[in-house]
Design a protein around this motif. Structure first.
Motif, PDB file in Angstrom:
ATOM      1  N   ARG A 129       0.827  -1.209   0.000  1.00 56.52           N
ATOM      2  CA  ARG A 129       0.000   0.000   0.000  1.00 56.52           C
ATOM      3  C   ARG A 129       0.863   1.261   0.000  1.00 56.52           C
ATOM      4  O   ARG A 129       0.486   2.283  -0.598  1.00 56.52           O
ATOM      5  CB  ARG A 129      -0.962  -0.021   1.193  1.00 56.52           C
ATOM      6  N   LEU A 130       2.007   1.209   0.640  1.00 52.73           N
ATOM      7  CA  LEU A 130       2.935   2.347   0.578  1.00 52.73           C
ATOM      8  C   LEU A 130       3.367   2.606  -0.862  1.00 52.73           C
ATOM      9  O   LEU A 130       3.451   3.758  -1.304  1.00 52.73           O
ATOM     10  CB  LEU A 130       4.169   2.082   1.443  1.00 52.73           C
ATOM     11  N   GLN A 131       3.659   1.535  -1.606  1.00 54.07           N
ATOM     12  CA  GLN A 131       4.104   1.708  -2.982  1.00 54.07           C
ATOM     13  C   GLN A 131       2.965   2.169  -3.893  1.00 54.07           C
ATOM     14  O   GLN A 131       3.186   2.913  -4.852  1.00 54.07           O
ATOM     15  CB  GLN A 131       4.711   0.412  -3.509  1.00 54.07           C
ATOM     16  N   MET A 132       1.738   1.739  -3.603  1.00 48.52           N
ATOM     17  CA  MET A 132       0.591   2.238  -4.351  1.00 48.52           C
ATOM     18  C   MET A 132       0.451   3.745  -4.145  1.00 48.52           C
ATOM     19  O   MET A 132       0.197   4.498  -5.096  1.00 48.52           O
ATOM     20  CB  MET A 132      -0.689   1.521  -3.913  1.00 48.52           C
ATOM     21  N   LEU A 133       0.630   4.189  -2.905  1.00 45.73           N
ATOM     22  CA  LEU A 133       0.550   5.620  -2.604  1.00 45.73           C
ATOM     23  C   LEU A 133       1.660   6.376  -3.328  1.00 45.73           C
ATOM     24  O   LEU A 133       1.444   7.470  -3.867  1.00 45.73           O
ATOM     25  CB  LEU A 133       0.644   5.833  -1.090  1.00 45.73           C
ATOM     26  N   ALA A 219       4.288  -2.879 -11.809  1.00 48.24           N
ATOM     27  CA  ALA A 219       4.297  -1.436 -11.618  1.00 48.24           C
ATOM     28  C   ALA A 219       4.592  -1.080 -10.170  1.00 48.24           C
ATOM     29  O   ALA A 219       5.354  -0.154  -9.888  1.00 48.24           O
ATOM     30  CB  ALA A 219       2.946  -0.843 -12.045  1.00 48.24           C
ATOM     31  N   ILE A 220       4.002  -1.831  -9.250  1.00 41.92           N
ATOM     32  CA  ILE A 220       4.229  -1.566  -7.832  1.00 41.92           C
ATOM     33  C   ILE A 220       5.636  -1.989  -7.424  1.00 41.92           C
ATOM     34  O   ILE A 220       6.297  -1.321  -6.632  1.00 41.92           O
ATOM     35  CB  ILE A 220       3.170  -2.295  -6.983  1.00 41.92           C
ATOM     36  N   ARG A 221       6.127  -3.099  -7.966  1.00 38.59           N
ATOM     37  CA  ARG A 221       7.501  -3.521  -7.668  1.00 38.59           C
ATOM     38  C   ARG A 221       8.501  -2.471  -8.162  1.00 38.59           C
ATOM     39  O   ARG A 221       9.478  -2.151  -7.481  1.00 38.59           O
ATOM     40  CB  ARG A 221       7.799  -4.878  -8.312  1.00 38.59           C
ATOM     41  N   ASN A 222       8.251  -1.926  -9.355  1.00 38.13           N
ATOM     42  CA  ASN A 222       9.139  -0.884  -9.883  1.00 38.13           C
ATOM     43  C   ASN A 222       9.089   0.359  -9.002  1.00 38.13           C
ATOM     44  O   ASN A 222      10.114   1.018  -8.782  1.00 38.13           O
ATOM     45  CB  ASN A 222       8.723  -0.515 -11.312  1.00 38.13           C
ATOM     46  N   GLY A 223       7.891   0.668  -8.506  1.00 37.18           N
ATOM     47  CA  GLY A 223       7.757   1.809  -7.607  1.00 37.18           C
ATOM     48  C   GLY A 223       8.544   1.617  -6.326  1.00 37.18           C
ATOM     49  O   GLY A 223       9.104   2.563  -5.780  1.00 37.18           O
TER      50      GLY A 223
END
Length: 245
Positions: A129-133, A219-223
């Motif tokens: 959720r941190l990476q989604m943000l 996408a989230i892993r890259n973030g």
């Protein structure tokens, strides 16, 4: 095996209600036995449900649309940011299919941020959720600035995501520049001692290491990798300012 024994004992003592209770308790004990007696993994086995890649993408896209529309207009640069991100992550064919869904969400649907976030809280780890943000902040900043309306909406989403204030400020500092950005990213004050700076860096590097982001969504892993680099950059900046080795 334990669940059936517990169900039998429960039935013997309290009939049908006891059988149900015994089965539930026995299932929990079976899970505990198969998880290396790790309390956290037991808890997650009992309470967490997995989210399918398709559901994850749809909910992420819905949150993207909320941020894009936060200031009352749909900015083409923000749309391009989302499209380019999915192109680089999934390739042209899948990205085009995802973006067709995205256009439908943008134009035709009223979306509840609270409903989406509640769904994701039950099915994803805090680190995800941190990476989604982080990704949502990237969208807001892609047109050159993060508006007050976008910050307000991002703060609202962070609240629904149960992201604590320090983590929110740390992520925001990666996109909105100020004189003490590096300290905000490491979640410390400018008055922190050298030892406190080093300790904060080790803590943040561990918290935001990409290996902690367990998700099938690239996408989230890259973030996560981008955020980890920002933490390193913040520490290097403070090192140079203070002459730390």
């Amino acid at each position: 095996m334990i669940k059936w024994i517990a169900a039998f004992i429960g039935y013997y003592l309290f009939r049908f209600p006891g059988a149900i209770l015994g089965f539930i308790v026995g299932t929990f004990l079976d899970n505990m036995g198969g998880s290396g007696n790790n309390p956290r993994s037991i808890f997650e086995n009992v309470t967490r449900q997995s989210v399918s890649p398709a559901d994850f993408e749809l909910n992420l896209l819905s949150l993207c649309s909320i941020i894009i529309k936060a200031d009352g207009q749909v900015n083409q640069r923000e749309l391009d940011y989302v499209r380019q991100y999915f192109l680089s992550t999934y390739g042209k064919e899948k990205a085009n299919a995802i973006f067709r869904t995205f256009n439908d969400v943008i134009k035709n649907r009223e979306i509840s941020a609270q409903h989406i976030c509640n769904f994701m809280v039950q099915r994803t780890r805090y680190e995800v959720r941190l990476q989604m943000l982080h990704f949502l902040f990237g969208i807001a900043q892609s047109d050159g600035q993060v508006s007050k309306a976008e910050i307000q909406k991002l703060r609202e989403i962070a609240g629904y995501f149960r992201v604590n204030q320090h983590d929110f400020e740390s992520i925001m500092a990666m996109f909105i520049k100020s004189t003490d950005n590096s300290y905000k990213i490491l979640e410390i004050e400018k008055t922190a001692t050298d030892d406190e700076v080093k300790k904060a860096y080790r803590k943040m590097a561990k918290k935001y290491h990409p290996d902690r982001v367990v998700t099938e969504n690239e996408a989230i892993r890259n973030g996560a990798e981008e955020k980890f680099k920002e933490v390193q950059k913040a520490y290097e900046t403070i090192q140079k300012e203070r002459g730390l080795s």
